[in-house]
Design an enzyme around this catalytic site. Structure first.
Site, PDB file in Angstrom:
ATOM      1  N   VAL A   1      29.087  41.588   3.296  1.00 19.59           N
ATOM      2  CA  VAL A   1      28.565  40.232   3.161  1.00 19.59           C
ATOM      3  C   VAL A   1      29.119  39.570   1.894  1.00 19.59           C
ATOM      4  O   VAL A   1      29.568  38.419   1.915  1.00 19.59           O
ATOM      5  CB  VAL A   1      27.018  40.274   3.105  1.00 19.59           C
ATOM      6  CG1 VAL A   1      26.452  38.884   2.809  1.00 19.59           C
ATOM      7  CG2 VAL A   1      26.434  40.840   4.397  1.00 19.59           C
TER       8      VAL A   1
ATOM      9  N   GLU B   1      26.944  55.544  -0.972  1.00 14.04           N
ATOM     10  CA  GLU B   1      27.434  55.506   0.415  1.00 14.04           C
ATOM     11  C   GLU B   1      28.721  54.707   0.449  1.00 14.04           C
ATOM     12  O   GLU B   1      29.059  53.992  -0.500  1.00 14.04           O
ATOM     13  CB  GLU B   1      26.402  54.878   1.354  1.00 14.04           C
ATOM     14  CG  GLU B   1      26.149  53.403   1.102  1.00 14.04           C
ATOM     15  CD  GLU B   1      25.551  52.674   2.308  1.00 14.04           C
ATOM     16  OE1 GLU B   1      25.640  53.188   3.449  1.00 14.04           O
ATOM     17  OE2 GLU B   1      25.031  51.576   2.111  1.00 14.04           O
TER      18      GLU B   1
ATOM     19  N   ARG C   1      33.569  48.786   6.387  1.00 17.72           N
ATOM     20  CA  ARG C   1      33.698  47.451   7.010  1.00 17.72           C
ATOM     21  C   ARG C   1      33.797  46.415   5.907  1.00 17.72           C
ATOM     22  O   ARG C   1      33.666  46.744   4.735  1.00 17.72           O
ATOM     23  CB  ARG C   1      32.433  47.182   7.835  1.00 17.72           C
ATOM     24  CG  ARG C   1      31.171  47.309   6.965  1.00 17.72           C
ATOM     25  CD  ARG C   1      29.925  46.843   7.656  1.00 17.72           C
ATOM     26  NE  ARG C   1      28.727  47.282   6.971  1.00 17.72           N
ATOM     27  CZ  ARG C   1      28.109  46.632   5.990  1.00 17.72           C
ATOM     28  NH1 ARG C   1      28.624  45.499   5.548  1.00 17.72           N
ATOM     29  NH2 ARG C   1      27.005  47.102   5.446  1.00 17.72           N
TER      30      ARG C   1
ATOM     31  N   HIS D   1      22.940  48.713  -8.929  1.00 20.04           N
ATOM     32  CA  HIS D   1      23.770  48.915  -7.729  1.00 20.04           C
ATOM     33  C   HIS D   1      25.130  48.297  -8.024  1.00 20.04           C
ATOM     34  O   HIS D   1      25.246  47.082  -8.163  1.00 20.04           O
ATOM     35  CB  HIS D   1      23.126  48.234  -6.515  1.00 20.04           C
ATOM     36  CG  HIS D   1      24.006  48.243  -5.300  1.00 20.04           C
ATOM     37  ND1 HIS D   1      23.629  48.838  -4.107  1.00 20.04           N
ATOM     38  CD2 HIS D   1      25.260  47.751  -5.082  1.00 20.04           C
ATOM     39  CE1 HIS D   1      24.615  48.690  -3.225  1.00 20.04           C
ATOM     40  NE2 HIS D   1      25.616  48.038  -3.789  1.00 20.04           N
TER      41      HIS D   1
HETATM   42  P1  ADP Z   1      21.834  50.924   3.017  1.00 17.49           P
HETATM   43  O1  ADP Z   1      22.677  51.786   3.898  1.00 17.49           O
HETATM   44  O2  ADP Z   1      20.637  50.388   3.697  1.00 17.49           O
HETATM   45  O3  ADP Z   1      22.630  49.915   2.276  1.00 17.49           O
HETATM   46  P2  ADP Z   1      21.734  52.484   0.554  1.00 17.49           P
HETATM   47  O4  ADP Z   1      21.766  53.956   0.613  1.00 17.49           O
HETATM   48  O5  ADP Z   1      22.994  51.797   0.198  1.00 17.49           O
HETATM   49  O6  ADP Z   1      21.222  51.942   1.953  1.00 17.49           O
HETATM   50  O7  ADP Z   1      20.581  52.008  -0.414  1.00 17.49           O
HETATM   51  C1  ADP Z   1      20.131  50.660  -0.450  1.00 17.49           C
HETATM   52  C2  ADP Z   1      19.495  50.352  -1.791  1.00 17.49           C
HETATM   53  O8  ADP Z   1      18.380  51.209  -2.039  1.00 17.49           O
HETATM   54  C3  ADP Z   1      20.413  50.590  -2.993  1.00 17.49           C
HETATM   55  O9  ADP Z   1      21.224  49.482  -3.246  1.00 17.49           O
HETATM   56  C4  ADP Z   1      19.421  50.846  -4.110  1.00 17.49           C
HETATM   57  O10 ADP Z   1      18.903  49.661  -4.640  1.00 17.49           O
HETATM   58  C5  ADP Z   1      18.305  51.578  -3.399  1.00 17.49           C
HETATM   59  N1  ADP Z   1      18.490  53.043  -3.523  1.00 17.49           N
HETATM   60  C6  ADP Z   1      19.167  53.832  -2.664  1.00 17.49           C
HETATM   61  N2  ADP Z   1      19.139  55.122  -3.049  1.00 17.49           N
HETATM   62  C7  ADP Z   1      18.426  55.170  -4.197  1.00 17.49           C
HETATM   63  C8  ADP Z   1      18.021  56.205  -5.081  1.00 17.49           C
HETATM   64  N3  ADP Z   1      18.347  57.487  -4.871  1.00 17.49           N
HETATM   65  N4  ADP Z   1      17.282  55.860  -6.163  1.00 17.49           N
HETATM   66  C9  ADP Z   1      16.933  54.582  -6.394  1.00 17.49           C
HETATM   67  N5  ADP Z   1      17.272  53.557  -5.598  1.00 17.49           N
HETATM   68  C10 ADP Z   1      18.010  53.821  -4.496  1.00 17.49           C
HETATM   69  P1  ADP Z   2      26.311  44.483   2.847  1.00 15.25           P
HETATM   70  O1  ADP Z   2      26.181  45.982   2.856  1.00 15.25           O
HETATM   71  O2  ADP Z   2      27.542  43.944   3.429  1.00 15.25           O
HETATM   72  O3  ADP Z   2      25.932  43.909   1.553  1.00 15.25           O
HETATM   73  P2  ADP Z   2      23.934  44.329   4.355  1.00 15.25           P
HETATM   74  O4  ADP Z   2      23.547  45.707   3.980  1.00 15.25           O
HETATM   75  O5  ADP Z   2      23.023  43.207   4.010  1.00 15.25           O
HETATM   76  O6  ADP Z   2      25.309  43.921   3.819  1.00 15.25           O
HETATM   77  O7  ADP Z   2      24.247  44.334   5.898  1.00 15.25           O
HETATM   78  C1  ADP Z   2      25.005  43.330   6.518  1.00 15.25           C
HETATM   79  C2  ADP Z   2      24.414  42.963   7.825  1.00 15.25           C
HETATM   80  O8  ADP Z   2      24.478  44.037   8.706  1.00 15.25           O
HETATM   81  C3  ADP Z   2      22.956  42.593   7.760  1.00 15.25           C
HETATM   82  O9  ADP Z   2      22.760  41.613   8.733  1.00 15.25           O
HETATM   83  C4  ADP Z   2      22.251  43.875   8.116  1.00 15.25           C
HETATM   84  O10 ADP Z   2      20.979  43.608   8.678  1.00 15.25           O
HETATM   85  C5  ADP Z   2      23.200  44.465   9.098  1.00 15.25           C
HETATM   86  N1  ADP Z   2      23.282  45.932   9.075  1.00 15.25           N
HETATM   87  C6  ADP Z   2      23.935  46.691   8.175  1.00 15.25           C
HETATM   88  N2  ADP Z   2      23.899  47.982   8.500  1.00 15.25           N
HETATM   89  C7  ADP Z   2      23.181  48.061   9.644  1.00 15.25           C
HETATM   90  C8  ADP Z   2      22.802  49.131  10.496  1.00 15.25           C
HETATM   91  N3  ADP Z   2      23.147  50.395  10.270  1.00 15.25           N
HETATM   92  N4  ADP Z   2      22.069  48.841  11.579  1.00 15.25           N
HETATM   93  C9  ADP Z   2      21.722  47.568  11.828  1.00 15.25           C
HETATM   94  N5  ADP Z   2      22.077  46.520  11.081  1.00 15.25           N
HETATM   95  C10 ADP Z   2      22.789  46.754  10.009  1.00 15.25           C
HETATM   96 MG    MG Z   3      24.136  50.304   0.990  1.00 11.57          MG
END
Ligand code: ADP
Ligand code: ADP
Ligand code: MG
Length: 448
Positions: free
Chosen positions: A295, A288, A292, A208
């Site tokens: 963290v 994605e 914003r 990532h």
């Molecule tokens: P979020 O919106 O919860 O951050 P992401 O789409 O960024 O979700 O995915 C969160 C994590 O899930 C990524 O950092 C990666 O580790 C894993 N991930 C997401 N998509 C894939 C994929 N197509 N294949 C493998 N791992 C994935």
């Molecule tokens: P970053 O993408 O900044 O590394 P995180 O994915 O860990 O951070 O998200 C930051 C904070 O926002 C966390 O507390 C997470 O639980 C919250 N968060 C992020 N996206 C969402 C969402 N779509 N709905 C609810 N909480 C979210």
């Molecule tokens: Mg993400």
């Protein structure tokens, strides 16, 4: 410059924003829930307004109360931090309608990128590489299965409005698919109020890697290089570092160029992050965009010397960026450990409660972004992240040594924390060699 900012958040990020405001000579207004009367952000801000009961829904997600607090305080702008309302485009639009500056991109950009299926579509149309998948309309579960078979298993089902590592499911084979699909949709409704999902080929053990961007309202866009966030538990980041050990200069430059192109395509303004999956052959795929502050933004600040929160406020005030791409250089190495009130020995169960004793680390190159103090009671209503320990060293080796030294000084008694677990990561040979990916932590947890 904006003169007064209301911070629609809590915890360490609210404290972080209050600090930036103070350094810019801006009056800060905190909002707090009934539980957070004694919280650090409530105490540190110039003014503080209670916005409702403890549950997030009644307070930090309560739009009418937050807008009313803004009007009452006379703040001209709202900083949403991360989580809570930070990616809520309706909220951003309402701020605009009420003549309040939302410190972030336009609500239209948030709409475009906040829906991850939509974002994939936009990237595809513009020739940006994305993981094989499907982001179009899905008629029903059988239609979804047909698509999944075409893409090939294993596959990921992701909530279009998901975030924070939630709303993601891996399906290993055809026979588990329909059930998982139905569950994923119902989870998406429960968590994100929207049942739209999309499908993505599951990339095995990728890295990532994300790029930080800053764009002003005059058309200037820069990136501030990458962060490696491959140390994840259940798709949630636990430790981040910058720069990444796996990017060579050629790939870094290629990715940076794609990042600038994406910002131009969507007309991005303010701070944002573009997340990629990178495979072992250094192929990278857009995953994605987070519209914003993130963290882990401090590690970028440490290696570039640029205060991202101040930049956000300056951009929202209409200022031009005071540097261009060539001015931004990577200096040394930075690591961040998320310190969570969780019991790593009991499956990372949240561990709220009173902090009886607190000794915090310090010294050269050590930064603590925290929301706690001795005697503070961590409430059970919110996220378990209570602090971020950040170090800066002249190289990765020094940063690792510094982080271990700082973690060893860190004492939090009364509650459980993941400090020991962070040690385990830092002592792992694969982590030390830089040879790790998103599969790393699972192995570490399972080989206790
Ligand atoms: P979020 O919106 O919860 O951050 P992401 O789409 O960024 O979700 O995915 C969160 C994590 O899930 C990524 O950092 C990666 O580790 C894993 N991930 C997401 N998509 C894939 C994929 N197509 N294949 C493998 N791992 C994935
Ligand atoms: P970053 O993408 O900044 O590394 P995180 O994915 O860990 O951070 O998200 C930051 C904070 O926002 C966390 O507390 C997470 O639980 C919250 N968060 C992020 N996206 C969402 C969402 N779509 N709905 C609810 N909480 C979210
Ligand atoms: Mg993400």
């Amino acid at each position: 410059m904006i003169k007064k900012v209301l911070i629609a958040n809590r915890g360490e990020v609210a404290v972080r924003i209050i600090r930036a405001c103070r350094e810019l000579g801006i009056i800060s207004v905190a909002v707090y829930s009934e539980t957070d009367k004694e919280a650090l952000h409530t105490q540190l801000a110039d003014e503080a307004i209670c916005i409702g009961p403890s549950s997030s829904r009644d307070s930090y997600l309560n739009i009418p109360n937050i807008l009313e607090a803004t009007a009452l305080s006379g703040a001209e702008a709202i900083h949403p931090g991360f989580g809570f309302l930070s990616e809520n485009s309706k909220f951003a639009k309402m701020c605009g309608d009420c003549n309040i500056t939302f410190i972030g991109p336009s609500y239209k950009t948030m709409d475009l990128m906040g829906d991850k299926a939509n974002a994939r579509r936009t990237m595809k149309e513009n020739g940006i590489p994305i993981v094989d998948g499907y982001e179009g309309h899905i008629k029903d579960e059988n239609h979804a299965l047909d698509i999944a078979k075409k893409i090939g298993f294993p596959i990921m089902i992701k909530a279009a409005l998901g975030g924070g590592g939630k709303g993601i499911r891996i399906v290993e084979n055809e026979k588990d698919f329909i059930n998982a699909y139905i569950m994923a949709k119902s989870e998406a409704v429960a968590c994100f109020n929207n049942d739209t999902v999309y499908l993505e080929k599951y990339v095995k053990n990728p890295h990532h890697i994300e790029f930080q961007v800053l764009a002003d309202s005059h058309g200037n866009v820069v990136h501030l290089f990458e962060r490696d966030c491959s140390v994840q538990r259940k798709n949630q980041k636990l430790l981040e570092e910058a720069p990444s050990t796996i990017l060579d200069e050629v790939t870094r430059k290629k990715m940076g160029d794609v990042v600038l192109k994406i910002c131009k395509i969507v007309g991005y303004v303010n701070a944002g992050t573009i997340e990629f999956l990178v495979d072992d052959d250094k192929n990278f795929y857009f995953m994605e965009m987070n519209t914003r502050i993130q963290v882990e933004h401090p590690i970028t600040e440490m290696i570039t010397g640029i205060d991202l929160i101040k930049e956000q406020i300056k951009i929202a005030s209409g200022y031009k960026l005071s540097f261009n791409q060539d001015d931004i250089k990577i200096n040394g190495h930075s690591i961040e450990c998320r310190i969570n009130a969780e019991d790593a020995k009991r499956n990372f169960l949240p561990s709220p409660g009173k902090i009886e004793q607190l000794n915090v680390p310090g010294g050269f190159g050590v930064r603590l972004d925290s929301a706690v103090y001795q005697g503070y009671t961590i409430p059970s209503f919110y996220d378990s992240m209570i602090a971020k320990l950040i170090v800066h060293g002249k190289n990765r080796q020094e940063a690792i040594m510094k982080m271990k030294r700082a973690l060893a000084e860190f004492v939090i008694d009364g509650i459980e924390s993941n400090i020991d677990f962070q040690f385990k990561i830092l002592n792992d040979p694969d982590f030390n060699s830089g040879n790790y990916n998103t599969g790393f932590l699972n192995k570490l947890v399972n080989n206790k």
